[in-house]
Design an enzyme around this catalytic site. Structure first.
Site, PDB file in Angstrom:
ATOM      1  N   GLU A   1     -41.240 101.719  12.029  1.00  0.00           N
ATOM      2  CA  GLU A   1     -40.416 102.724  12.715  1.00  0.00           C
ATOM      3  C   GLU A   1     -39.097 102.154  13.196  1.00  0.00           C
ATOM      4  O   GLU A   1     -38.055 102.810  13.106  1.00  0.00           O
ATOM      5  CB  GLU A   1     -41.210 103.288  13.907  1.00  0.00           C
ATOM      6  CG  GLU A   1     -40.468 104.335  14.713  1.00  0.00           C
ATOM      7  CD  GLU A   1     -40.340 105.666  13.991  1.00  0.00           C
ATOM      8  OE1 GLU A   1     -39.634 106.540  14.507  1.00  0.00           O
ATOM      9  OE2 GLU A   1     -40.926 105.826  12.905  1.00  0.00           O
ATOM     10  N   ASP A   2     -39.104 100.919  13.718  1.00  0.00           N
ATOM     11  CA  ASP A   2     -37.923 100.357  14.385  1.00  0.00           C
ATOM     12  C   ASP A   2     -37.431  99.078  13.712  1.00  0.00           C
ATOM     13  O   ASP A   2     -37.335  98.025  14.336  1.00  0.00           O
ATOM     14  CB  ASP A   2     -38.237 100.063  15.862  1.00  0.00           C
ATOM     15  CG  ASP A   2     -38.563 101.323  16.634  1.00  0.00           C
ATOM     16  OD1 ASP A   2     -37.836 102.313  16.474  1.00  0.00           O
ATOM     17  OD2 ASP A   2     -39.554 101.322  17.380  1.00  0.00           O
TER      18      ASP A   2
ATOM     19  N   ASP B   1     -49.899 101.162  23.578  1.00  0.00           N
ATOM     20  CA  ASP B   1     -48.440 101.253  23.450  1.00  0.00           C
ATOM     21  C   ASP B   1     -47.854 102.084  24.597  1.00  0.00           C
ATOM     22  O   ASP B   1     -46.890 101.689  25.259  1.00  0.00           O
ATOM     23  CB  ASP B   1     -48.107 101.894  22.097  1.00  0.00           C
ATOM     24  CG  ASP B   1     -46.658 102.329  21.984  1.00  0.00           C
ATOM     25  OD1 ASP B   1     -45.776 101.469  22.076  1.00  0.00           O
ATOM     26  OD2 ASP B   1     -46.423 103.548  21.810  1.00  0.00           O
TER      27      ASP B   1
ATOM     28  N   HIS C   1     -47.159  97.746  15.017  1.00  0.00           N
ATOM     29  CA  HIS C   1     -47.130  99.204  15.173  1.00  0.00           C
ATOM     30  C   HIS C   1     -45.729  99.807  15.186  1.00  0.00           C
ATOM     31  O   HIS C   1     -45.546 100.974  14.851  1.00  0.00           O
ATOM     32  CB  HIS C   1     -47.915  99.627  16.429  1.00  0.00           C
ATOM     33  CG  HIS C   1     -47.186  99.436  17.715  1.00  0.00           C
ATOM     34  ND1 HIS C   1     -47.198  98.244  18.419  1.00  0.00           N
ATOM     35  CD2 HIS C   1     -46.417 100.286  18.455  1.00  0.00           C
ATOM     36  CE1 HIS C   1     -46.484  98.386  19.520  1.00  0.00           C
ATOM     37  NE2 HIS C   1     -45.996  99.600  19.572  1.00  0.00           N
TER      38      HIS C   1
ATOM     39  N   ASP D   1     -65.021 109.678  49.659  1.00  0.00           N
ATOM     40  CA  ASP D   1     -65.370 108.865  48.489  1.00  0.00           C
ATOM     41  C   ASP D   1     -64.175 108.094  47.935  1.00  0.00           C
ATOM     42  O   ASP D   1     -64.091 107.832  46.748  1.00  0.00           O
ATOM     43  CB  ASP D   1     -65.990 109.739  47.392  1.00  0.00           C
ATOM     44  CG  ASP D   1     -65.037 110.818  46.896  1.00  0.00           C
ATOM     45  OD1 ASP D   1     -64.019 111.056  47.577  1.00  0.00           O
ATOM     46  OD2 ASP D   1     -65.306 111.405  45.842  1.00  0.00           O
TER      47      ASP D   1
ATOM     48  N   HIS E   1     -42.618  93.677  23.375  1.00  0.00           N
ATOM     49  CA  HIS E   1     -43.439  94.901  23.482  1.00  0.00           C
ATOM     50  C   HIS E   1     -44.699  94.840  22.619  1.00  0.00           C
ATOM     51  O   HIS E   1     -45.813  94.995  23.142  1.00  0.00           O
ATOM     52  CB  HIS E   1     -42.593  96.130  23.143  1.00  0.00           C
ATOM     53  CG  HIS E   1     -43.392  97.392  23.040  1.00  0.00           C
ATOM     54  ND1 HIS E   1     -44.084  97.927  24.106  1.00  0.00           N
ATOM     55  CD2 HIS E   1     -43.631  98.220  21.977  1.00  0.00           C
ATOM     56  CE1 HIS E   1     -44.699  99.039  23.721  1.00  0.00           C
ATOM     57  NE2 HIS E   1     -44.441  99.226  22.437  1.00  0.00           N
TER      58      HIS E   1
END
Length: 712
Positions: A79-80, A147, A75, A268, A51
């Site tokens: 957190e993980d 993300d 990132h 369009d 990821h």
């Protein structure tokens, strides 16, 4: 597992030229992420490290700087990782700048935007935190958008259907509009289509099928248009290229719904785009296009001279081709094209450095949103509206462009210049002519604001303001200016309530009930009084709040005094004895009304003879009834009051109680733009006292109508 240096090189190869130091830094970040996510797997079954690598790839294709790429790789590391990697570790190993971006993304990721909830306080808090994280470093949202894009690309692997729908709604309502506002159309369009596919798969498949059919038909013609314009550019010695473009599925579906058209009526869906080297050439190409095909009047849009508020620049023209069909042509230079695809990201390209002016503009805008959300926005819905509103652009006398929401008026323009200009607004000229405050601004208007030294805002301006920010500034002014007055007014209302409940104000404010209420609302005593004064906390709500407190301490004798006497002793019924008697809540009869009794399962209910509820009652259930003149009693009934403005409940209660008429409660209250309706449950001795109550309320100049209502 792949070698970290090779992974870093592969990612950076998508972004152009990077130094060996950059490769080593990204490889180091990859190793940290690999350690953080060890033994973690995604719903697809892939190792979790896939990821952050994919998020990096998405951003690398946009030519972002190395700090953004390293932050993207890290990132989720804080957190993980079950605490294996902390933000302090990131700062120590990669520096404050990267740590700040990672921390910002972590904070945003922890916020579940309150999609579909009615909890306005939660909405405010969530969006405030999101904006705060974004404002700390704009690159936070670059990483977060990438993300979200990768998560939406793989959302079909999520097994929890409720979670899938929530994420799709959040994407459509929050992240796609933010991408739009920042001009990152390549991400916006894909996010919308991916969310659309989850939320309405049948319609998504229908649009996809219709476009596929039309695309097959049109590809040859679009190819012909591209070749025609390319040849014309060569003939005029203009360096550039032309490409075909196709509308995305969600955009088509929205257009079908908004315009009420069939698919075949939309012209369009497809168009062509010319990309050249510089701005003067763009205008040359416009001339070339119009020499080939005839332009449609009013369909030429110059977003180069007057860019959209998100920075979008391009020339748009719609022409009629030799086949007699409309064709939209967009013309832009290479820099504009990069900005149109990647918006603000294009200003943060590593090789060109940071466009400081643009960054300052957006950071200040985000800070402004955050500041105003503190008290003046009504939560997520207002925020979404602010992101999604269509715009008009107008000019100041000095030629500066101001972007305002469609439907904006001169008062919106005044406040967009400066808060003080708005506060001192006395009038406006548009294109040299005086216009009313209700005038709806149009694209290209030249607006001049007339101000007065002693002028002050008016609450009436809220009726004409379109922008949530304008309304926020007006409301804030009145809150600040009238704070003391509102507090005193609130204390006065509270004093009346405390007197009625036979308790001192201090005793009530010191009670655990009130202390808990203030704590739950997150407000001070001063704010509590202010809210009562401005009517945010109504008289009825105040009574309901304090009722438990009174019930615990009120002497039984005093409680009995407030209750009306049992109807059994005050009513005489022909032909019936020893039966339970009730007073009809539908009409609230009082001594002096003409009455009848209706027998039912609960006993006998007394109604006024003109009560609408007894029109169709069988005659054998109806009995004659009359008042016992020798018995004194009190009767509960309801007055329904309609006023021209927000009802001052405290004043109504005081006026009635000055006449010896008790107000038992406020069961109903509603406010509209031009009127308010309130129901007052009152205790009277007879019809004469009820008429006195009506006349007392009718004497208030804001009261339009007083009539008897239904007891609640």
């Amino acid at each position: 597992m792949a070698d970290s240096i090779e992974v870093a090189k592969q990612i950076l190869s998508l972004a152009g030229k990077f130094s060996e130091e950059d490769v080593k830094l990204l490889a180091k970040a990859y190793n940290v992420a690999l350690y953080a996510h060890e033994n973690y797997y995604r719903d697809s079954g892939e190792p979790f490290i896939a990821h952050p690598v994919e998020v990096c790839r998405i951003l690398a294709q946009m030519n972002v700087d190395i700090q953004t790429l390293v932050s993207a790789m890290l990132h989720d590391a804080v957190e993980d990782s079950d605490g294996k990697v902390k933000i302090e570790d990131v700062e120590r190993e990669f520096g404050k700048q990267i740590a700040r971006i990672v921390d910002g993304v972590t904070k945003v990721s922890r916020l579940n935007a309150p999609v579909g909830t009615t909890d306005s306080k939660l909405k405010l808090e969530t969006i405030q935190k999101m904006l705060f994280a974004m404002a700390e470093d704009i690159r936070v949202i670059f990483v977060k958008l990438a993300d979200r894009l990768h998560n939406m690309r793989t959302i079909e692997f999520v097994k929890d259907e409720a979670k899938k729908i929530y994420k799709a709604k959040e994407t459509l309502e929050i992240y796609a509009p933010i991408a739009h506002k920042m001009g990152i159309y390549s991400i916006k369009w894909e996010l919308e289509d991916l969310a659309f596919k989850v939320l309405n798969r049948n319609e998504y498949n229908r649009m996809k099928s219709l476009v596929a059919e039309k695309k097959k038909e049109r590809e040859q013609r679009i190819k012909e248009y591209v070749q025609t314009l390319e040849k014309a550019l060569r003939d005029n010695e203009i360096d550039g290229y032309v490409e075909g473009r196709f509308k995305h599925y969600y955009g088509i579906w929205q257009k079908l719904r908004e315009k009420g058209k069939s698919f075949n009526e939309i012209y369009d869906l497809f168009g062509i785009r010319a990309i050249v080297n510089d701005v003067p050439t763009c205008y040359s190409v416009l001339g070339v296009v119009h020499s080939i095909w005839k332009p449609l009047p009013g369909r030429i849009k110059d977003y180069i001279a007057s860019p959209k508020s998100n920075g979008y620049r391009s020339l748009h023209t719609t022409v009629i081709t030799g086949y007699g069909e409309p064709l939209e042509v967009q013309i832009r230079d290479k820099e504009m094209h990069a900005e149109a695809e990647y918006g603000l990201i294009a200003h943060w390209i590593y090789k060109n450095g940071v466009n400081v002016k643009t960054m300052q503009k957006w950071v200040s805008q985000l800070l402004e949103w955050r500041k105003e959300l503190t008290r003046d926005f009504s939560g997520l819905e207002e925020f979404k509206k602010e992101l999604q509103l269509d715009e008009v652009f107008v000019f100041t006398p000095k030629g500066e462009v101001k972007h305002l929401p469609a439907g904006a008026t001169p008062i919106d323009f005044a406040y967009s210049i400066h808060t003080d200009v708005g506060h001192r607004f006395t009038g406006a000229k548009v294109n040299g002519k005086l216009v009313p405050i209700s005038y709806l601004l149009k694209n290209g208007d030249l607006v001049e604001i007339i101000i007065g030294k002693t002028a002050k805002p008016s609450l009436d301006w809220l009726k004409y303001a379109k922008s949530p920010r304008t309304k926020a500034k007006i409301r804030k002014y009145f809150r600040e200016q009238l704070q003391n007055e509102l507090m005193e007014r609130g204390k006065d209302v509270f004093r009346r309530v405390s007197k009625r409940l036979s308790k001192s104000m201090e005793e009530i404010m010191d009670s655990e009930l009130v202390k808990k209420y203030l704590q739950n609302q997150g407000i001070s005593e001063e704010e509590f009084y202010s809210r009562i004064g401005e009517g945010t906390i109504t008289y009825g709500e105040l009574i309901n709040l304090l009722t438990p407190l009174v019930e615990k301490t009120q002497p039984k004798a005093q409680e009995e005094k407030r209750k009306p006497r049992s109807p059994l002793s005050t009513i005489e019924v022909s032909g019936l004895k020893n039966i339970e008697i009730h007073m009809g809540k539908c009409c609230g009869p009082v001594f002096g009304d003409e009455i009848i009794g209706v027998i039912g399962k609960r006993g006998l209910t007394i109604h006024r003879v003109n009560c609408s509820n007894i029109k169709h009652v069988e005659t054998d259930r109806i009995f004659e009834a009359r008042w016992n003149k020798d018995v004194q009693s009190k009767y509960e009934t309801t007055l329904r009051v309609t006023t021209r403005e927000k009802a001052d409940v405290g004043m109504f209660v005081q006026l009635l109680e000055n006449k010896g008429i008790s107000v038992l409660g406020v069961p109903f209250m509603t406010s509209r733009k031009t009127y308010s309706i309130i129901s007052l449950n009152i205790l009277v001795s007879d019809l004469r006292q009820l008429e006195e109550a009506k006349k007392t309320l009718e004497g208030v100049n804001t009261v339009m109508l007083v009539e008897r209502g239904k007891l609640s």
